[in-house]
Design a protein around this motif. Structure first.
Motif, PDB file in Angstrom:
ATOM      1  N   LEU A 141     -52.156   3.094 -24.959  1.00 44.60           N
ATOM      2  CA  LEU A 141     -51.974   1.787 -25.586  1.00 44.60           C
ATOM      3  C   LEU A 141     -52.919   0.704 -25.083  1.00 44.60           C
ATOM      4  O   LEU A 141     -53.149  -0.282 -25.789  1.00 44.60           O
ATOM      5  CB  LEU A 141     -50.525   1.332 -25.372  1.00 44.60           C
ATOM      6  CG  LEU A 141     -49.447   2.283 -25.892  1.00 44.60           C
ATOM      7  CD1 LEU A 141     -48.074   1.850 -25.419  1.00 44.60           C
ATOM      8  CD2 LEU A 141     -49.514   2.388 -27.404  1.00 44.60           C
ATOM      9  N   PHE A 142     -53.471   0.871 -23.878  1.00 49.13           N
ATOM     10  CA  PHE A 142     -54.306  -0.154 -23.269  1.00 49.13           C
ATOM     11  C   PHE A 142     -55.615   0.451 -22.773  1.00 49.13           C
ATOM     12  O   PHE A 142     -55.687   1.657 -22.529  1.00 49.13           O
ATOM     13  CB  PHE A 142     -53.579  -0.803 -22.078  1.00 49.13           C
ATOM     14  CG  PHE A 142     -52.333  -1.547 -22.466  1.00 49.13           C
ATOM     15  CD1 PHE A 142     -52.412  -2.818 -23.025  1.00 49.13           C
ATOM     16  CD2 PHE A 142     -51.082  -0.984 -22.278  1.00 49.13           C
ATOM     17  CE1 PHE A 142     -51.267  -3.508 -23.391  1.00 49.13           C
ATOM     18  CE2 PHE A 142     -49.930  -1.664 -22.643  1.00 49.13           C
ATOM     19  CZ  PHE A 142     -50.027  -2.929 -23.201  1.00 49.13           C
ATOM     20  N   GLY A 193     -43.283   7.103 -17.433  1.00 47.18           N
ATOM     21  CA  GLY A 193     -44.022   5.982 -17.996  1.00 47.18           C
ATOM     22  C   GLY A 193     -44.045   5.915 -19.511  1.00 47.18           C
ATOM     23  O   GLY A 193     -44.758   5.099 -20.091  1.00 47.18           O
ATOM     24  N   ARG A 194     -43.256   6.764 -20.158  1.00 50.07           N
ATOM     25  CA  ARG A 194     -43.194   6.746 -21.635  1.00 50.07           C
ATOM     26  C   ARG A 194     -42.187   5.694 -22.088  1.00 50.07           C
ATOM     27  O   ARG A 194     -41.089   5.598 -21.534  1.00 50.07           O
ATOM     28  CB  ARG A 194     -42.803   8.124 -22.162  1.00 50.07           C
ATOM     29  CG  ARG A 194     -43.861   9.188 -21.896  1.00 50.07           C
ATOM     30  CD  ARG A 194     -43.401  10.533 -22.418  1.00 50.07           C
ATOM     31  NE  ARG A 194     -42.180  10.950 -21.738  1.00 50.07           N
ATOM     32  CZ  ARG A 194     -42.099  11.965 -20.878  1.00 50.07           C
ATOM     33  NH1 ARG A 194     -43.177  12.669 -20.605  1.00 50.07           N
ATOM     34  NH2 ARG A 194     -40.964  12.279 -20.318  1.00 50.07           N
ATOM     35  N   TYR A 195     -42.559   4.948 -23.118  1.00 51.75           N
ATOM     36  CA  TYR A 195     -41.695   3.880 -23.616  1.00 51.75           C
ATOM     37  C   TYR A 195     -40.446   4.451 -24.283  1.00 51.75           C
ATOM     38  O   TYR A 195     -40.531   5.293 -25.167  1.00 51.75           O
ATOM     39  CB  TYR A 195     -42.450   2.997 -24.624  1.00 51.75           C
ATOM     40  CG  TYR A 195     -43.414   2.055 -23.961  1.00 51.75           C
ATOM     41  CD1 TYR A 195     -43.037   0.751 -23.664  1.00 51.75           C
ATOM     42  CD2 TYR A 195     -44.688   2.467 -23.604  1.00 51.75           C
ATOM     43  CE1 TYR A 195     -43.916  -0.124 -23.041  1.00 51.75           C
ATOM     44  CE2 TYR A 195     -45.572   1.606 -22.987  1.00 51.75           C
ATOM     45  CZ  TYR A 195     -45.178   0.319 -22.701  1.00 51.75           C
ATOM     46  OH  TYR A 195     -46.051  -0.539 -22.084  1.00 51.75           O
ATOM     47  N   LEU A 196     -39.292   3.973 -23.819  1.00 52.80           N
ATOM     48  CA  LEU A 196     -37.995   4.330 -24.401  1.00 52.80           C
ATOM     49  C   LEU A 196     -37.496   3.228 -25.328  1.00 52.80           C
ATOM     50  O   LEU A 196     -36.754   3.484 -26.268  1.00 52.80           O
ATOM     51  CB  LEU A 196     -36.952   4.518 -23.284  1.00 52.80           C
ATOM     52  CG  LEU A 196     -37.240   5.574 -22.238  1.00 52.80           C
ATOM     53  CD1 LEU A 196     -36.233   5.473 -21.101  1.00 52.80           C
ATOM     54  CD2 LEU A 196     -37.213   6.947 -22.874  1.00 52.80           C
ATOM     55  N   VAL A 230     -45.361   3.015 -30.372  1.00 56.16           N
ATOM     56  CA  VAL A 230     -45.237   2.715 -28.946  1.00 56.16           C
ATOM     57  C   VAL A 230     -44.211   3.637 -28.297  1.00 56.16           C
ATOM     58  O   VAL A 230     -44.449   4.177 -27.206  1.00 56.16           O
ATOM     59  CB  VAL A 230     -44.852   1.231 -28.730  1.00 56.16           C
ATOM     60  CG1 VAL A 230     -44.576   0.945 -27.263  1.00 56.16           C
ATOM     61  CG2 VAL A 230     -45.939   0.313 -29.266  1.00 56.16           C
ATOM     62  N   LEU A 231     -43.079   3.850 -28.974  1.00 57.96           N
ATOM     63  CA  LEU A 231     -42.020   4.693 -28.404  1.00 57.96           C
ATOM     64  C   LEU A 231     -42.551   6.103 -28.157  1.00 57.96           C
ATOM     65  O   LEU A 231     -43.165   6.716 -29.027  1.00 57.96           O
ATOM     66  CB  LEU A 231     -40.812   4.723 -29.334  1.00 57.96           C
ATOM     67  CG  LEU A 231     -40.112   3.376 -29.540  1.00 57.96           C
ATOM     68  CD1 LEU A 231     -38.973   3.524 -30.530  1.00 57.96           C
ATOM     69  CD2 LEU A 231     -39.631   2.791 -28.223  1.00 57.96           C
ATOM     70  N   GLY A 232     -42.332   6.601 -26.942  1.00 61.34           N
ATOM     71  CA  GLY A 232     -42.786   7.933 -26.564  1.00 61.34           C
ATOM     72  C   GLY A 232     -44.187   7.947 -25.981  1.00 61.34           C
ATOM     73  O   GLY A 232     -44.588   8.933 -25.363  1.00 61.34           O
ATOM     74  N   ALA A 233     -44.955   6.874 -26.170  1.00 64.68           N
ATOM     75  CA  ALA A 233     -46.317   6.802 -25.630  1.00 64.68           C
ATOM     76  C   ALA A 233     -46.278   6.217 -24.219  1.00 64.68           C
ATOM     77  O   ALA A 233     -45.307   5.594 -23.819  1.00 64.68           O
ATOM     78  CB  ALA A 233     -47.190   5.921 -26.527  1.00 64.68           C
ATOM     79  N   PHE A 269     -39.108  -4.227 -22.685  1.00 63.71           N
ATOM     80  CA  PHE A 269     -39.370  -2.805 -22.822  1.00 63.71           C
ATOM     81  C   PHE A 269     -38.648  -2.018 -21.725  1.00 63.71           C
ATOM     82  O   PHE A 269     -38.206  -2.584 -20.725  1.00 63.71           O
ATOM     83  CB  PHE A 269     -40.876  -2.522 -22.751  1.00 63.71           C
ATOM     84  CG  PHE A 269     -41.525  -3.092 -21.525  1.00 63.71           C
ATOM     85  CD1 PHE A 269     -41.620  -2.366 -20.355  1.00 63.71           C
ATOM     86  CD2 PHE A 269     -42.035  -4.384 -21.539  1.00 63.71           C
ATOM     87  CE1 PHE A 269     -42.202  -2.904 -19.222  1.00 63.71           C
ATOM     88  CE2 PHE A 269     -42.618  -4.942 -20.413  1.00 63.71           C
ATOM     89  CZ  PHE A 269     -42.706  -4.192 -19.249  1.00 63.71           C
ATOM     90  N   ALA A 270     -38.539  -0.718 -21.953  1.00 64.31           N
ATOM     91  CA  ALA A 270     -38.015   0.201 -20.945  1.00 64.31           C
ATOM     92  C   ALA A 270     -38.850   1.473 -21.033  1.00 64.31           C
ATOM     93  O   ALA A 270     -39.309   1.861 -22.112  1.00 64.31           O
ATOM     94  CB  ALA A 270     -36.540   0.506 -21.187  1.00 64.31           C
ATOM     95  N   LYS A 271     -39.047   2.105 -19.867  1.00 64.64           N
ATOM     96  CA  LYS A 271     -39.841   3.335 -19.792  1.00 64.64           C
ATOM     97  C   LYS A 271     -39.082   4.368 -18.973  1.00 64.64           C
ATOM     98  O   LYS A 271     -38.291   4.015 -18.102  1.00 64.64           O
ATOM     99  CB  LYS A 271     -41.187   3.076 -19.113  1.00 64.64           C
ATOM    100  CG  LYS A 271     -42.049   2.050 -19.805  1.00 64.64           C
ATOM    101  CD  LYS A 271     -43.304   1.793 -18.990  1.00 64.64           C
ATOM    102  CE  LYS A 271     -44.123   0.656 -19.546  1.00 64.64           C
ATOM    103  NZ  LYS A 271     -45.305   0.381 -18.703  1.00 64.64           N
TER     104      LYS A 271
END
Length: 180
Positions: free
Chosen positions: A84-85, A56-59, A76-79, A50-52
């Protein structure tokens, strides 16, 4: 003659522009092929990749990361992790991410997360994501599920402990026999 020279210059300029446009198209196609290859590598991995961004938003999120999170990639992307947890897990993940961004170098963490498969232990290697000028754009991570290894080590330690108890018992019995 001037007309022919002017026309020739226009033709030369047009050819240069066409060559430059073709070179740009070739570069873009090569970048697209590279991105597609990277996505195929990430999606083929059994590790979560993953990358953020710096917020902290997922890219980027490969299929395995999405599966472990229990959400489709599109969700998930953008969150960020708070969406998510569970709160305590999200806070721990975000603290590790912030440390990586602050330190500016890769780090490895143990992260215990709730997944659709139950609570799992991950060995997460995270590092800063930089642009071509070295500026930090966010962070990347690769997380490996080490739950089975952790459980096997715990079981091995229990067996070692039990074996030591048996050795101690036998040693005590031998001492008693020798003393009698």
């Amino acid at each position: 003659a001037l007309f022919l020279v002017g026309g020739g210059l226009v033709l030369v300029r047009a050819r240069r522009n066409a060559a430059a446009s073709q070179a740009l198209r070739d570069q873009q196609e090569e970048r697209l092929r590279s991105l597609m290859l990277m996505q195929a590598l990430a999606d083929g991995s059994s590790d979560a990749i993953f990358a953020k961004d710096t917020e902290g938003r997922y890219l980027l999120c490969n299929r395995e990361a999405a599966r472990l999170i229990g959400q489709p990639v599109e969700r998930v992307l953008g969150a960020d992790d708070r969406l998510l947890f569970p709160p305590q897990e999200a806070a721990a993940i975000m603290a590790n991410d912030a440390a990586v961004l602050e330190l500016g170098s890769p780090r490895t963490y143990e992260e215990k997360l709730t997944t659709p498969d139950g609570t799992r232990l991950f060995l997460a290697t995270k590092g800063p994501l930089r642009d071509v000028h070295g500026q930090v754009l966010g962070m990347f991570g690769i997380s490996r599920d080490v739950t089975g290894l952790f459980r096997a080590n715990e079981e091995l330690e229990q067996h070692r402990h039990r074996l030591q108890e048996l050795v101690d018992e036998r040693t005590a019995q031998l001492r008693q026999l020798n003393e009698s």
